[in-house]
Design an enzyme around this catalytic site. Structure first.
Site, PDB file in Angstrom:
ATOM      1  CG  ASP A 174      59.957  84.172  58.372  1.00 50.69           C
ATOM      2  OD1 ASP A 174      59.614  85.190  57.754  1.00 50.69           O
ATOM      3  OD2 ASP A 174      59.177  83.520  59.105  1.00 50.69           O
ATOM      4  CD  GLU A 175      57.046  85.944  53.983  1.00 50.31           C
ATOM      5  OE1 GLU A 175      56.385  85.251  53.182  1.00 50.31           O
ATOM      6  OE2 GLU A 175      56.530  86.699  54.820  1.00 50.31           O
TER       7      GLU A 175
ATOM      8  CG  ASP B  23      57.054  80.994  55.105  1.00 54.90           C
ATOM      9  OD1 ASP B  23      57.843  81.611  55.830  1.00 54.90           O
ATOM     10  OD2 ASP B  23      55.843  80.892  55.343  1.00 54.90           O
TER      11      ASP B  23
END
Length: 416
Positions: free
Chosen positions: A111-112, A9
């Site tokens: 974003d993860e 993350d």
């Protein structure tokens, strides 16, 4: 060894990526080191905090808070508008780097992602060593920090990555659940929303540990199937694997909230054209054809309406989607000010599958041929769209624009 999963993350992704780009462009100030946020204009409808720096957090500023409220807490707060094109680029660079470690990746947001460490475990002395190496490589090559959670299940890996930040590696193995996860407030458990948390606290269930030790039948009675899911997650139970294979899309669509209410049908149709071009490109990228198209409207008073129709034959060209979208819009719109427009495709089939042709797809005889002013055939439209895809891929998304887009349209960035 048993299954080991990483959850990776990015720390304050939007803010980190915007900060990096400003530094590359000569800025002397790193947004990450001062009270700063990523958010819209405080006068706009999207005036909420999308990301915050650690110094901003010290002022009590939190994500999804109105920008006006954040500025009251910190009048010197620096605000940067979002740049989704930039964020996609940084996200792609990170995924490319992660693929060099393992192909077993499941990206769940910009974003993860999850990484299945099990198949490559023999290459490293421990999962912790591998995670630290991945974290350090991202910082060295891409210059932003990530948290990595290590656990035997996806939910535990997700929970572990949310522990102390930034740039940390955390484990959450079964024997660590009582000490690391159960003391946390129930609101911090993945998939427990605000309303569920309030209801749980009302029942005296304060911590994740309390939830883990609650009778699942009681939870099911009050929360239905979500109650069972919360109980399983509180106990670290999550059988879902890392889905590294691309899943078939059930539908592809885009919508946009307008910067101001629209009452002009021509302006609305420009927005529809932009949406259809976006959906068309995503359909082709996925190798899919749309069998049904849905147009959605949200009015200024937040009431919603939608209308759908089958395509003449399954298609992915922007012109065909746009023509049908305009027909649906004309039937749907009641003349009231429009706040949001959306276009969504469904009943998707793969491009290679046989399809039922419409009469307009059939070749014409000499007697049936139309004059040179006739509209191009569906096949020529498909060839045109693929040619435009090729140009944009080589020279950028703005290399080719429709004439109708040379004037500004009242759109914000598109969202799925």
């Amino acid at each position: 060894m048993s299954s080991v999963i990483f959850h990776i993350d990015v720390n304050s992704a939007y803010l980190s990526w915007s900060a990096l780009e400003k530094l590359k462009n000569g800025s002397s100030v790193d947004l990450r080191t001062i009270p700063s946020i990523i958010g819209g204009d405080e006068k706009s409808r999207h005036g909420i905090v999308l990301a915050k720096s650690i110094p901003a957090k010290k002022y009590g500023i939190h994500t999804a808070e109105p920008v006006a409220s954040a500025l009251r807490k910190c009048p010197t707060l620096v605000m940067e508008p979002p740049n989704h094109k930039l964020y996609r680029r940084y996200s792609q660079e990170m995924m490319k780097l992660l693929f060099s470690f393992s192909p077993d990746l499941e990206q769940v947001s910009i974003d993860e992602c999850y990484l299945d460490f099990t198949p490559i475990s023999h290459l490293y002395s421990s999962p912790e060593e591998a995670a630290a190496l991945i974290r350090d490589e991202i910082l060295k090559k891409l210059h932003f920090t990530v948290n990595i959670g290590i656990a035997p299940t996806k939910v535990l890996a997700k929970m572990a990555s949310d522990f102390e930040k930034p740039g940390k590696v955390h484990t959450l193995y079964p024997q660590e659940i009582p000490s690391k996860m159960w003391p946390l407030p129930v609101s911090e458990l993945f998939m427990v929303g605000r309303r569920s948390a309030e209801k749980l606290v009302g029942f005296g269930i304060q911590t994740i540990g309390d939830l883990a030790h609650t009778d699942p039948a009681f939870l099911t009675a009050h929360f239905k199937s979500h109650g069972r899911l919360m109980w399983e997650y509180a106990n670290g139970i999550d059988p879902t694997p890392v889905l590294s294979q691309k899943q078939d899309a059930k539908g592809i669509g885009n919508s946009t909230t307008l910067s101001k209410d629209v009452t002009d049908p021509e302006a609305a149709k420009k927005v529809l054209l932009a949406l259809c071009e976006s959906v068309s490109g995503r359909l082709r990228k996925a190798g899919q054809l749309a069998g049904t198209l849905i147009v959605e409207i949200k009015y200024h008073d937040f009431t919603k309406a939608s209308h759908q129709a089958q395509t003449l034959s399954p298609c992915s060209t922007a012109n065909e989607l746009y023509a049908l979208a305009c027909t649906l819009f004309d039937k749907l719109w009641n003349g009231r000010p429009i706040r949001l427009l959306g276009v969504r495709s469904s009943r998707l089939i793969s491009e290679g599958e046989p399809v039922q042709l419409s009469i307009f797809d059939l070749p014409m005889t000499k007697e049936e041929k139309k004059p040179i002013t006739a509209a191009p055939s569906p096949e020529k439209l498909r060839q045109l769209d693929f040619a435009l895809d090729s140009i944009r891929k080589k020279y950028g998304s703005d290399a080719v624009k429709r004439g109708g887009f040379l004037e500004s349209t009242p759109t914000d960035s598109f969202r799925k």
